[in-house]
Motif scaffolding. Structure first.
Motif, short mmCIF file in Angstrom:
data_model
loop_
_atom_site.label_atom_id
_atom_site.label_comp_id
_atom_site.label_asym_id
_atom_site.label_seq_id
_atom_site.Cartn_x
_atom_site.Cartn_y
_atom_site.Cartn_z
N GLY A 1 -4.32 42.89 59.64
CA GLY A 1 -4.18 42.34 58.30
C GLY A 1 -2.85 42.71 57.69
O GLY A 1 -2.18 41.88 57.06
N LEU A 2 -2.42 43.97 57.87
CA LEU A 2 -1.14 44.41 57.35
C LEU A 2 0.03 43.69 58.03
O LEU A 2 1.03 43.36 57.39
N ILE A 3 -0.10 43.47 59.33
CA ILE A 3 0.94 42.72 60.06
C ILE A 3 1.09 41.33 59.47
O ILE A 3 2.20 40.85 59.23
N SER A 4 -0.05 40.66 59.24
CA SER A 4 -0.03 39.31 58.70
C SER A 4 0.64 39.27 57.34
O SER A 4 1.49 38.43 57.06
N VAL A 5 0.26 40.21 56.46
CA VAL A 5 0.83 40.26 55.11
C VAL A 5 2.32 40.59 55.16
O VAL A 5 3.14 39.97 54.47
N THR A 6 2.70 41.55 56.01
CA THR A 6 4.10 41.99 56.09
C THR A 6 5.00 40.85 56.54
O THR A 6 6.07 40.60 55.95
N VAL A 7 4.59 40.12 57.58
CA VAL A 7 5.41 39.00 58.06
C VAL A 7 5.49 37.92 57.00
O VAL A 7 6.56 37.32 56.77
N GLY A 8 4.39 37.65 56.30
CA GLY A 8 4.41 36.66 55.23
C GLY A 8 5.35 37.06 54.11
O GLY A 8 6.12 36.23 53.59
N LEU A 9 5.34 38.34 53.73
CA LEU A 9 6.25 38.82 52.69
C LEU A 9 7.70 38.75 53.13
O LEU A 9 8.60 38.44 52.34
N VAL B 1 -0.19 33.15 54.85
CA VAL B 1 0.21 32.12 53.89
C VAL B 1 0.14 32.65 52.47
O VAL B 1 1.03 32.40 51.64
N LEU B 2 -0.91 33.39 52.16
CA LEU B 2 -1.05 33.93 50.81
C LEU B 2 0.07 34.92 50.48
O LEU B 2 0.58 34.95 49.36
N ALA B 3 0.48 35.71 51.47
CA ALA B 3 1.60 36.63 51.25
C ALA B 3 2.90 35.85 51.03
O ALA B 3 3.73 36.23 50.20
N LEU B 4 3.05 34.75 51.76
CA LEU B 4 4.24 33.91 51.59
C LEU B 4 4.27 33.31 50.18
O LEU B 4 5.31 33.26 49.53
N GLY C 1 -4.86 21.63 50.91
CA GLY C 1 -4.13 20.68 50.09
C GLY C 1 -3.18 21.37 49.14
O GLY C 1 -2.22 20.77 48.68
N GLU C 2 -3.45 22.63 48.83
CA GLU C 2 -2.59 23.43 47.96
C GLU C 2 -2.86 24.89 48.28
O GLU C 2 -3.80 25.23 49.00
N SER C 3 -2.03 25.77 47.73
CA SER C 3 -2.15 27.19 48.07
C SER C 3 -3.49 27.77 47.62
O SER C 3 -4.02 28.69 48.25
#
Length: 492
Positions: free
Chosen positions: A170-178, A440-443, A87-89
């Protein structure tokens, strides 16, 4: 101390009048309902319900707004647990174990521990607001761009906690989000970046659009592609099943304590918000729990810790709002606007010049927190009843509501297409073992991370020296390095 008690008692005398109690109840209920709708979110929910207070007595209106604030915060948990749509971040992390508990027939338990943990954390937060506002405000003022950058960097060390067994994924996920967080207007210059001449991309990618696609649509696609991918989820036979058992209490008690402390500490920092608090609390709890291997598979601590952190941070965010006039989150920014609309201007003199109103607001936070507990525990049975709907009917309904919710954010058909695209991406991420939550959290945190880094470097005229000469920043960086070294050694 006597003056403090007298002021607080006066605040309760105002907040507990029948009229104000009724407005608090309406606010909590309306906030819970609209916060639970996919695609709305807490900030939008509070904004939509703000007109309900027009024409009211300012004190009653502010009490009702406090109820809406608490109700909307909890409402996001409902969709996170039942439909895997945050429902929210701040409730992104809740989906990791909350939805898994729902798939195991323990949705009522998940919502129950979230409600009780939120009540405990919220009560602690309001007590601390009562006792320590001036002191904590001075501490919060010590945080500048270097400190915020180091704090968010510390949060991203949770990769080893919620990124799965592979640090690389995990790093891939964070990098793409950033990287996606850089789309839109430059946070410093205001110039368009990576918009390819499309005006609708100037605002970047909305968190709600991305979250609905990755979690909601991605879950539906996974169920369609996998035989038996959607287990039959049934509601619990009675609302009392939402109450934690003795074993649940044993497992959750320290998770609630740790989540509350982490949430409150992070929440008092202007701009840090409940998202970072819940992120760090989940990471801390996974490392501290004896059942860390169960996280992501339906561990009740994985719901208790971030939900407690969320509510504690929400209460703590009132400190910079009331004492400095600085909103600590998007929701408190809306509340600041509402207070100013009624002629109330929070700031350094607010605590002394309008002390009666301040203590009424603080008392109303106590009242709204208690109403949230009393109202929602019996209603958990009603919320969970949605799981009795056959999967072949429930999943198309979630798809329809998710798409409508995404469209309603900006009234743009582009968002409806984006939610489907991110849904496909969410399915592919699940298939490859990459964490959608980290993405999502990185975004969400990417913009603040970039702003803090660039402000710090700009102020120091291109030098990175402030990151290592400011004591708080240096300590946070050293803690981050220590955690990473420990994680490498542990994995080897």
């Amino acid at each position: 101390m006597i003056d403090l008690l007298q002021n607080l008692l006066h605040g309760f005398a105002v907040a507990l009048t029948p009229t104000n109690l009724l407005f608090a109840l309406i606010g909590v209920f309306a906030g819970t309902v609209i916060g639970a709708l996919p695609g709305i979110g807490t900030v939008v929910g509070v904004s939509l319900l703000l007109p309900l207070t027009f024409g009211m007595d300012p004190t009653s209106a502010i009490i009702m707004l406090a109820g809406i604030y608490y109700g909307a915060q909890y409402g996001g948990t409902i969709s996170s647990v039942l439909a895997n749509i945050p429902g929210e971040s701040a409730t992104v992390v809740t989906t990791l174990d909350g939805y898994q508990m729902a798939r195991q027939g323990r949705a009522a338990k998940a919502l129950g521990i979230a409600t009780i943990g939120s009540f405990i954390a919220g009560t602690f937060g309001v007590v601390m607001v009562t006792l320590l506002s001036p002191l904590l405000t001075r501490i919060a003022l010590q945080f500048g761009p270097p400190e915020y950058f180091a704090l968010i960097l510390l949060g991203f060390t949770a990769i080893s906690a919620i990124g799965g067994r592979s640090p690389v994924k995990g790093l891939i996920s964070v990098t793409v989000g950033l990287l996606l967080a850089t789309v839109g207007l430059d946070v410093m210059s205001g110039r368009p970046r990576f918009t390819f001449g499309q005006d609708w991309m100037l605002d970047g990618f909305s968190f709600l659009v991305v979250a609905i696609g990755l979690f909601g649509i991605g879950e539906i696609l996974e169920g369609m592609m996998t035989p038996g991918g959607h287990p039959v989820m049934q509601a619990s036979p009675h609302w009392r099943d939402a109450l934690p058992s003795a074993a649940d209490w044993v497992r959750s008690r320290w998770a609630i304590v740790r989540g509350t402390i982490v949430g409150f500490i992070v929440g008092i920092l202007p701009g840090a918000g409940a998202t970072l608090a819940s992120f760090i609390a989940y990471s801390v709890e996974r490392k501290a729990s004896k059942h860390g291997y169960e996280f992501g598979k339906g561990a009740i601590e994985g719901v208790a810790a971030p939900e407690s952190a969320d509510n504690a941070a929400s209460a703590a965010a009132m400190i910079p709002l009331l004492t400095l006039g600085i909103p600590g989150s998007g929701t408190t920014a809306v509340l600041l606007g509402a207070l100013m609309m009624y002629g109330v201007r929070p700031g350094p003199q607010f605590m002394t010049e309008q002390s009666e109103l301040v203590w009424t607001i603080i008392a109303s936070l106590y009242v709204s927190n208690l109403i949230l507990l009393i109202l929602n525990l019996p209603m958990i049975r009603l919320f969970v009843k949605i799981l009795d709907v056959p999967v072949r009917i429930l999943m198309p309904l979630i798809l329809i509501f998710a798409t409508i919710g995404a469209y309603s954010i900006n009234g743009s058909i582009n968002d409806a297409w984006l939610v489907l695209i991110f849904g496909i991406l969410g399915y592919l991420m699940r298939e490859t073992g990459i964490s959608p939550a980290l993405f999502v959290l990185a975004l969400v945190l990417g913009e603040q991370l970039e702003r803090s880094l660039r402000q710090a470097v700009y102020i120091s005229k291109g030098s990175i020296e402030p990151f290592f000469t400011h004591p708080i920043s240096l300590i946070l960086i050293l803690v981050t390095v220590a955690i990473l070294v420990y994680d490498i050694i542990r994995r080897r």
